[in-house]
Design a protein around this motif. Sequence first.
Motif, mmCIF file in Angstrom:
data_model
loop_
_atom_site.group_PDB
_atom_site.id
_atom_site.type_symbol
_atom_site.label_atom_id
_atom_site.label_comp_id
_atom_site.label_asym_id
_atom_site.label_seq_id
_atom_site.Cartn_x
_atom_site.Cartn_y
_atom_site.Cartn_z
ATOM 1 N N GLN A 84 0.832 -1.209 0.000
ATOM 2 C CA GLN A 84 0.000 0.000 0.000
ATOM 3 C C GLN A 84 0.866 1.259 0.000
ATOM 4 N N TYR A 85 1.444 1.524 -1.154
ATOM 5 C CA TYR A 85 2.452 2.571 -1.259
ATOM 6 C C TYR A 85 1.891 3.967 -1.012
ATOM 7 N N GLU A 86 2.773 4.802 -0.545
ATOM 8 C CA GLU A 86 2.442 6.193 -0.253
ATOM 9 C C GLU A 86 2.644 7.041 -1.504
ATOM 10 N N LEU A 87 1.884 8.110 -1.604
ATOM 11 C CA LEU A 87 1.935 8.955 -2.791
ATOM 12 C C LEU A 87 2.837 10.167 -2.591
ATOM 13 N N ASP A 127 -0.213 -2.279 -5.990
ATOM 14 C CA ASP A 127 -1.226 -2.347 -4.931
ATOM 15 C C ASP A 127 -1.685 -0.956 -4.507
ATOM 16 N N ASN A 128 -2.521 -0.361 -5.339
ATOM 17 C CA ASN A 128 -3.046 0.969 -5.022
ATOM 18 C C ASN A 128 -4.215 0.871 -4.052
ATOM 19 N N ALA A 129 -4.755 2.006 -3.682
ATOM 20 C CA ALA A 129 -5.826 2.045 -2.689
ATOM 21 C C ALA A 129 -7.043 2.760 -3.245
ATOM 22 N N PHE A 168 -7.026 -1.368 -5.270
ATOM 23 C CA PHE A 168 -6.877 -2.731 -4.758
ATOM 24 C C PHE A 168 -7.285 -2.831 -3.290
ATOM 25 N N PHE A 169 -6.768 -1.932 -2.471
ATOM 26 C CA PHE A 169 -7.088 -1.929 -1.044
ATOM 27 C C PHE A 169 -8.335 -1.090 -0.759
#
Length: 955
Positions: free
Chosen positions: A298-301, A630-632, A663-664
């Motif tokens: 869940q990467y940060e932007l 794995d985006n949110a 995705f999340f």
Amino acid sequence: MATRRWFLGLALIFCVCLIPALSVDKTNFKTCEQSSFCRRQRSLEPGPSQYRALLGSAKLTADKFEIQLINDKTKVPLLLEVFGLHGNMTRIKINELKPLKPRYEVIDVLVGTPASENLQVTGQDDNTLELSLGDGGQKLLVTGSPFRLDVLSDQELVLSVNSRGLLYFEHLRARKDTLSAKVSSAVGNMWHKVKNLFSSDSEKTNTASENDNQSAGEEPETVNEEETKKEEDEAGMWEETFKTHTDSKPSGPSSVGLDFSLPGFEHVYGIPEHADNLRLRTTESTDPYRLYNLDVFQYELYNTMALYGAVPLLLAHNIHRTLGIFWLNAAETWVDISSNTAGKTLFGKMLQYMQGGGETPQTDVRWMSESGIIDFFLLLGPSPTAVFKQYASLTGTQALPPYFSIGYHQCRWNYNDEDDVRNVDASFDEHDIPYDVIWLDIEHADGKRYFTWDPHKFPTPKNMLTGLKEKRRKMVAIVDPHIKIDSAYRIHSEIRSRNYYVKTKDGSDYEGWCWPGSAAYPDFTNPEMRAWWSSMFSYDQYEGSMDNLFVWNDMNEPSVFNGPEVTMHKDAVHWGGWEHRDIHNMYGLYVHQATAEGLIHRSGGKERPFVLTRAFFAGSQRYGAVWTGDNAADWEHLKISIPMCLSLALAGISFCGADVGGFFKNPETELLVRWYQAGAYQPFFRAHAHLDTPRREPWLHGQTNTDIIREAIQQRYALLPFWYTLFYNAHRDAEPVMRPLWVEFPEDMSTFAIDDQYMLGSALLVHPVTEANAREVHIYLPGIGEVWYDVHTYQKYKAPQKLYQPVTSSTIPVYQRGGSIIPRKDRPRRSSDCMQSDPFTLYVALDLQGEAQGQLYLDDGHSFNYQQNEFVYRKFNYSHGQLTSSSLDPQGTFETSEWLERVIIIGSSKPNSITLHQPDGSETQLEFEYNSQTSVLTVRKPGVNIASDFTMSLR
């Protein structure tokens, strides 16, 4: 797919726990300060270079220029090689003149040996050599002391290398206080003796010549042991610990770094993958951009952290020129960017200029890699299109995808079983929503054993696939590169018996934790391993597979849940004895390559593959598609999907998309609808969702939203001929499918930082709605003297213009450029394959001169027969009241029954009559309608074969 944390229990017992994460845990990943080589590289401040070029050692051969460099502190000599390349490119390599042992040089990325241009020494004085770089009019100035390189075009400085003195090349050395150092030194000496024994006479002559040059008044090659010894005790030089993991660094410090100065450039782009804006930021007060393929949960932007892929290509653009720097190194790499205009407002820049004290804007770029050599290409453009072609000549173009793969894909982790697949498939038909592919995630396999099927949930995979095939649809199943350690698992047993696993530093098979639990990792750098992997996709090896089953490679960074930074230990050993640190960023490319080649081989070389990959490197475009991981499910992740895919497109990877809906987490209905609308206008169009999210198929959000989503997907399908033509142009001519505005309007500075709207080819401008509760969007229509047409209302806008476009929940702001012709198929079907024989409509948008042009590419949509000229490539031209169709490539022999049903001319006046002229001399009067309010002319049923020559005359 998300990384679930595996925790080791007592003895060999383990449990898997899914951790709900609100954002990435940054402590799992290194900062530059925690990466010792980055810290060392960055500690070198700009100033006079430590290196001198020994002008007396210069040597010019038929294909390259050589010169030695000497470090004034350590006295370690380097060899610099310059290659003038065909097509306005220059390659420069820097390596140790006599390394203790070989340093890694990247293989398998370049598509061939670049064609060389003759170099000439055109001038020299006491401290400078001038080289002519081929036919492009460029000069390379080599300054001796301090060493630097300058590239000039027509006497104008374009780029400088080492002008800030940041060349930092850590030579291989023996550690002085360990027995291993003595062994390492002995191995190095033995290597030199073996090399000398088998070297050619010319190589021996070259070495002798180099020694002669050294003795002719230049510095000796003797290493300054005292200066080198000062470095020995610095933390991280010979061993480095991060959290609980220790990297043994058997070769010691080996990093390389170099700076580039770009006078006149304020805007730089590229070096994907980062969840950041399209225009790269300056990094003086932050970490550099990191290129190191990682499974980031869940990467940060809007930061410079590494993500799943790495393409070390940077582009710079101003109103006069575009250029590129391709840094060919597969090790962990950091990229620092600084600018002398950073922080200055536009008003401040103008005031400084008006006062006469303005300095030339300049961007400085610093590359730092942990190992390998310095090997880079200067792509000197001068246009954006030229840079794209130059890069593609090195790493290849985007693979031409099978037609179905540019349709809509339906995925989640996981469709439960065969009944679930059948029900979802039937529901698309029930709700009249087209789709082409349904996907299966890791739960479809028997205990995460890839190439297998769960015997209870998917007992009859061929029946399931046959049912999809009867509806002319496909399936994609995941095949990850971590292999469950289970002696009863055939794939594992065969890889182990063939000794194809990556090794630890001690020589045993490398093991880590991933989805199956304890797993081993195939060594995809080994060509024999790749060939074996490819063979596993044959129908007799991959039981239950059929020709409508395609593949998804996830977790191929590689992801190792209990490894350092959730990946493989750097001191793991690959084929040829190379450490993982040397090849890390290429691992995913090799997995992708082997899988794509497997799908080709299973068809006897006849059928095009479709393979999606998460990890990638330069050249990955040759093997298929990528997605942004794995985006949110939030609005910012929807927004960032645009610059992320634009950055990939600039780096040669056009087949990109983001998980629709996120995705999340659980998207609110408005966000999901807007994401479908955005995804319909991105190259790869797939909905995907996490295992723990509620179901969110398109029909589960009320009838109104179902209708809006259906309309967005149908817009995608109507434009498939246009999309396919764009992909052919990407494959043939390296033209990005999805591109920033500045690529089409390179002299319009207003476009340089725009990344919330973009072009599809040169014809469509798209501005997805990415704000919650939006009632209008701010749109910039570029192009002096150009016009644009709203594709939904046909309203005409003159450019350049900024406008506020009112939007409703069903609005997708899309504009067709005046002067373009777009082929469409407007009859909705259940899948792209079902549209195969449907007729075309040409949408002709006239410019202010009443002209327009467009293209159409056709083939069978699935095979490699187009390489044997089985294709149709047409040009449509409208001028002086005549629409003509002619062949763009007469070699095309593909026959089709598809025909032209309508022509819609936007921005037209009303004619008195319309006549169709055909090559046999026949003439036909055509029926038409004209809407005076919209200035749209609709010509009905020309009825001609779309692949034929014809002329349509308006009188």
